[in-house]
Design an enzyme around this catalytic site. Sequence first.
Site, PDB file in Angstrom:
ATOM      1  N   SER A  70       0.849  -1.200   0.000  1.00  0.00           N
ATOM      2  CA  SER A  70       0.000   0.000   0.000  1.00  0.00           C
ATOM      3  C   SER A  70       0.885   1.251   0.000  1.00  0.00           C
ATOM      4  CB  SER A  70      -0.863  -0.011   1.263  1.00  0.00           C
ATOM      5  OG  SER A  70      -1.450   1.247   1.463  1.00  0.00           O
ATOM      6  N   LYS A  97     -13.845  -3.475   4.538  1.00  0.00           N
ATOM      7  CA  LYS A  97     -14.695  -2.275   4.557  1.00  0.00           C
ATOM      8  C   LYS A  97     -16.110  -2.599   5.053  1.00  0.00           C
ATOM      9  CE  LYS A  97     -12.228   0.083   0.848  1.00  0.00           C
ATOM     10  NZ  LYS A  97     -12.265   0.788  -0.423  1.00  0.00           N
TER      11      LYS A  97
HETATM   12  P1  NAP Z   1     -14.313  -5.905  -5.053  1.00  0.00           P
HETATM   13  O1  NAP Z   1     -15.299  -5.615  -3.983  1.00  0.00           O
HETATM   14  O2  NAP Z   1     -13.479  -7.112  -4.966  1.00  0.00           O
HETATM   15  O3  NAP Z   1     -15.143  -5.974  -6.456  1.00  0.00           O
HETATM   16  C1  NAP Z   1     -14.533  -6.270  -7.676  1.00  0.00           C
HETATM   17  C2  NAP Z   1     -15.548  -6.205  -8.807  1.00  0.00           C
HETATM   18  O4  NAP Z   1     -14.829  -6.403 -10.019  1.00  0.00           O
HETATM   19  C3  NAP Z   1     -16.624  -7.283  -8.755  1.00  0.00           C
HETATM   20  O5  NAP Z   1     -17.843  -6.727  -9.187  1.00  0.00           O
HETATM   21  C4  NAP Z   1     -16.113  -8.323  -9.755  1.00  0.00           C
HETATM   22  O6  NAP Z   1     -17.146  -8.999 -10.460  1.00  0.00           O
HETATM   23  C5  NAP Z   1     -15.411  -7.461 -10.765  1.00  0.00           C
HETATM   24  N1  NAP Z   1     -14.333  -8.183 -11.443  1.00  0.00           N
HETATM   25  C6  NAP Z   1     -13.223  -8.716 -10.870  1.00  0.00           C
HETATM   26  N2  NAP Z   1     -12.436  -9.266 -11.830  1.00  0.00           N
HETATM   27  C7  NAP Z   1     -13.072  -9.087 -13.010  1.00  0.00           C
HETATM   28  C8  NAP Z   1     -12.758  -9.451 -14.348  1.00  0.00           C
HETATM   29  N3  NAP Z   1     -11.627 -10.085 -14.652  1.00  0.00           N
HETATM   30  N4  NAP Z   1     -13.638  -9.121 -15.318  1.00  0.00           N
HETATM   31  C9  NAP Z   1     -14.768  -8.470 -15.017  1.00  0.00           C
HETATM   32  N5  NAP Z   1     -15.130  -8.107 -13.772  1.00  0.00           N
HETATM   33  C10 NAP Z   1     -14.269  -8.409 -12.777  1.00  0.00           C
HETATM   34  O7  NAP Z   1     -13.315  -4.701  -5.255  1.00  0.00           O
HETATM   35  P2  NAP Z   1     -13.558  -3.140  -4.969  1.00  0.00           P
HETATM   36  O8  NAP Z   1     -13.269  -2.831  -3.548  1.00  0.00           O
HETATM   37  O9  NAP Z   1     -14.866  -2.730  -5.511  1.00  0.00           O
HETATM   38  O10 NAP Z   1     -12.369  -2.512  -5.811  1.00  0.00           O
HETATM   39  C11 NAP Z   1     -12.384  -2.595  -7.232  1.00  0.00           C
HETATM   40  C12 NAP Z   1     -11.294  -1.735  -7.803  1.00  0.00           C
HETATM   41  O11 NAP Z   1     -11.487  -0.386  -7.435  1.00  0.00           O
HETATM   42  C13 NAP Z   1      -9.902  -2.118  -7.299  1.00  0.00           C
HETATM   43  O12 NAP Z   1      -9.094  -2.382  -8.404  1.00  0.00           O
HETATM   44  C14 NAP Z   1      -9.395  -0.923  -6.550  1.00  0.00           C
HETATM   45  O13 NAP Z   1      -8.047  -0.645  -6.896  1.00  0.00           O
HETATM   46  C15 NAP Z   1     -10.257   0.193  -7.053  1.00  0.00           C
HETATM   47  N6  NAP Z   1     -10.482   1.187  -5.969  1.00  0.00           N
HETATM   48  C16 NAP Z   1      -9.787   2.345  -6.048  1.00  0.00           C
HETATM   49  C17 NAP Z   1      -9.947   3.313  -5.073  1.00  0.00           C
HETATM   50  C18 NAP Z   1      -9.176   4.599  -5.189  1.00  0.00           C
HETATM   51  O14 NAP Z   1      -9.066   5.334  -4.210  1.00  0.00           O
HETATM   52  N7  NAP Z   1      -8.655   4.910  -6.328  1.00  0.00           N
HETATM   53  C19 NAP Z   1     -10.819   3.104  -4.005  1.00  0.00           C
HETATM   54  C20 NAP Z   1     -11.536   1.902  -3.951  1.00  0.00           C
HETATM   55  C21 NAP Z   1     -11.354   0.949  -4.948  1.00  0.00           C
HETATM   56  P3  NAP Z   1     -17.996 -10.206  -9.803  1.00  0.00           P
HETATM   57  O15 NAP Z   1     -19.014  -9.545  -8.930  1.00  0.00           O
HETATM   58  O16 NAP Z   1     -18.553 -10.924 -10.969  1.00  0.00           O
HETATM   59  O17 NAP Z   1     -16.998 -11.017  -9.023  1.00  0.00           O
END
Ligand code: NAP
Length: 551
Positions: free
Chosen positions: A259, A315
């Site tokens: 991180s 979270k």
């Molecule tokens: P999460 O709860 O694990 O959710 C991931 C989502 O992505 C799920 O809906 C999953 O689909 C989908 N997914 C995963 N792999 C995939 C693939 N190969 N093809 C299509 N869909 C896929 O994760 P999250 O907390 O929402 O975070 C997601 C992203 O947001 C991360 O990469 C993170 O870096 C980014 N993020 C950034 C910030 C920032 O401050 N910039 C803050 C928060 C999050 P399914 O439901 O089908 O499994």
Amino acid sequence: MPTLLCVPILADDPAAALADAIRAKDAGADLVEFRVDTLFDPDDESSTAHIESLVADSPLPCIVTCRPNWEGGHSDVDDADRIALFEKLATSSAPPRYIDVEHKAFSRSANLRQKVRLAVEHSAQLRDISTSLITSAHDFDTRPLNLMSLFADMREDETPRVLKIAWRARSLRDNLEAFELLLEKDRPTIALAMGEFGLMSRVLAPKFGTFLTFASLRDESATAPGQPTIRELIDLYRFRSINKKTRVYGVVGMPVAHSISPQVHNAAFEALEQNAVYLPLPVAESYESYKATLLTLLHDEHLDFAGASITIPHKEHAIRLAREDDSLAWHIDPLADSIGAANTLTRNPDNSITLTNTDAPALVEECRELRADLMDARVAVVGAGGGARAAAFALANEGASIDIYNRTLSRAEQIAEDVRTALPAAAITAYPIESLEQAECDIAINCTPMGMASGPAPEQCAVPEHVLDQWAIRMSKGSVGGGGVLDTVYNPLETPLVSACKQRSIPAINGLSMFIRQAALQCASWTGNNPPVSLMNRVASETMGGPQAYN
Ligand code: NAP
């Protein structure tokens, strides 16, 4: 006495070891430990001469250690020969400041103990000897079952001037046990938790009055698991300014080792002159681990645990714990409550705890960079995890119309239903991810890990390129209303999606400035000060190794 910073050096090659000792001094170390495990050969007199010269030429006071195989070292020399070496060094014209003898060896033979006593200073020593004894106990696998009785046993003999006990931590809670030992110390003591869970015991050593903490010169020269580098300790964690009153913050998640939050928040604390330090706080995936660890950290009366960033996978656990146990009386901010996920825990000056979600307002502000007026804007959210959930609630609050696309349709439908329940006027519809082909939108947000370097599909563009071709006219710079693409991923800075947008002149932002915005809101919540946003931005960009966004 301030906690000393000691750089351990594996002295296989005496010339290289001396050069490293000079580097350690230049880097700010107070002490070096020469590990002569492989250098010392009792059958080769020249090896003893090399060690004597190393000690004599050392630019810093030193500890000499010849760690046997049975204690995690590399020496197969028997105890009597090792002690004979120590006696020779201690009675030489340039003796080491300390020698380290394993408690196991020291305690198992009266004869050996007698020989060690001849080689070190103690109240009954008749010889002119200035070398002091450290006795040490290590467990590289786990916490010793008999930790307390072992420590009591180590205290039985008055000869050692310093006691050292180190074991591989099983969770963050083992650090607190190390701190408890320090509170009971009867002489200078080193109590360290090793491994990824043990960093806290090394960084917070000055807060708990540890005699010394170990730091490696380089990543690859660590002599124990979880040992930070001296640069990390001094520059990143501001080791020299940590004291009894330092407040402790950190990022709670799994994994958190890579991180960039510690770089960003520690820089902000320094700029704001806060007596505070921010650490990676790895907590195993389960809700039970989260609950047990968080409550232990918060209830520890000596730790001054004052707040946390909460990340994947905790979270939602953060909200669950606050809702489940009314006796905690934690305040959940209404937006975090409706999203069902919090990324920030703040201990307020009156000791109450507040949970907030700073991802959501940060994401809204990023969207405003793409289109000032979000009311009635059509937003496509790709993904239906925690990030997408925060995006859907926050943007629905702003009056945007949301289409949410996900691989698992039921998860997108659940978010749509929850948003409509919380905000009955919200316009939100769930679609399978394949329907992106027909999507029409002003703003698109990637909330999946597609394109993330360490994710499941690093090469994949989260929106198919022929779909971006269709969006290019509507979103291209200067078009009425504006709009564009926000990729919440920021590692790499130029994700496949950002790169594809760039080729089509579609305004696109990577996730780094969203990350900074959410971190800045956390910093404000913890310190009550205006966060140094441009500094945080610069530190994050430098840590990531490039310019922060393309717009
Ligand atoms: P999460 O709860 O694990 O959710 C991931 C989502 O992505 C799920 O809906 C999953 O689909 C989908 N997914 C995963 N792999 C995939 C693939 N190969 N093809 C299509 N869909 C896929 O994760 P999250 O907390 O929402 O975070 C997601 C992203 O947001 C991360 O990469 C993170 O870096 C980014 N993020 C950034 C910030 C920032 O401050 N910039 C803050 C928060 C999050 P399914 O439901 O089908 O499994």
